[in-house]
Design an enzyme around this catalytic site. Sequence first.
Site, PDB file in Angstrom:
ATOM      1  CG  ASP A  50      17.773  20.046  24.239  1.00 43.81           C
ATOM      2  OD1 ASP A  50      17.933  18.927  23.723  1.00 43.81           O
ATOM      3  OD2 ASP A  50      18.431  20.447  25.218  1.00 43.81           O
ATOM      4  CE1 TYR A  55      19.663  19.235  31.200  1.00 43.14           C
ATOM      5  CE2 TYR A  55      17.894  19.862  29.730  1.00 43.14           C
ATOM      6  CZ  TYR A  55      19.229  19.631  29.954  1.00 43.14           C
ATOM      7  OH  TYR A  55      20.134  19.797  28.933  1.00 43.14           O
ATOM      8  CB  SER A 150      24.405  15.108  24.306  1.00 44.54           C
ATOM      9  OG  SER A 150      24.692  16.342  24.928  1.00 44.54           O
TER      10      SER A 150
END
Length: 308
Positions: A50, A55, A150
Amino acid sequence: MNNVQYVNIGHSGLRASAVGLGLMRVAKKSDADAAQLVATAIDHGINFFDNADVYSQGQAEEKFGAALKIAAVPRDQLVIQTKVGIADKRYDFSKDHIVAAVNGSLERMGLDYVDSLLLHRPDPLMEPDEIAEAFLQLQNQGKVRQFGVSNFNPMQVALVQQAVPMHLIANQLQLSIMHTGMIDFGMHTNMADPRSIDHDGGILEYSRLHDMTIQAWSPYQYGFFEGVFIDNPKFPKLNDKLHELAAKYGSNVNALAAAWILRIPANMQVIAGTMNPERLAEVADIDRIKLTRQEWYDIYFAAGNDLP
């Protein structure tokens, strides 16, 4: 050695390990160390990875791409997921942003497609029809196989689902032994105590009703990234119970904490964010753990929870 069980994510046909490797912090690793982490995951039956474009500003995807080249794992043995929708100081679910973000993610990871794409956090300006256009384009181009969300509540999921023709297969949500709001609320229905407050809109039950896999992020954290609860002296009763059951099952406390989440009958996945190969191997060591109903509740109580 395959230590983990597998789930059919959202009944989509994607066969993924119930324990996945979360790559939020992988950018800090060297290419060689990142490749070792990927290899350790594969060696222990973990095939699910994932990521997210946000990020480390894309560096996590770049590092993962470099690790895949070194590890030389066949692409068809992996289930790779990334998330998009967080832009500079805003969320952005416009068609142009979603498509451009996916193209950027694929380029950084050196991939032709991802198995699953999640919308990272709900955008109050989202236009479901525009999301549908983006999803259809990406699917028709062979760049994304399945889609999900999400940190969405049920009404937000339903809003998107009514527009997109493909089934939303997953919702990635914070869940751990020390973050149990979606569980507490259900047991404290029709009460006025703090645990009766519904912060999540009944997302656990909604996900089960609509065949959406819950992907538990921060499975070892308490609070919002306040720290890990494993072997933390702030939580002696919980750790005593985890060590007791780990000894019973010949396993370890990291695996016990994952097994507690997976015991919830909601087609769960645990997204482990450790960057330590030895700890990742411990998390994956769950095949021998079969928590009884009483043991699951004993862990819940040891974390400071109660029943009405």
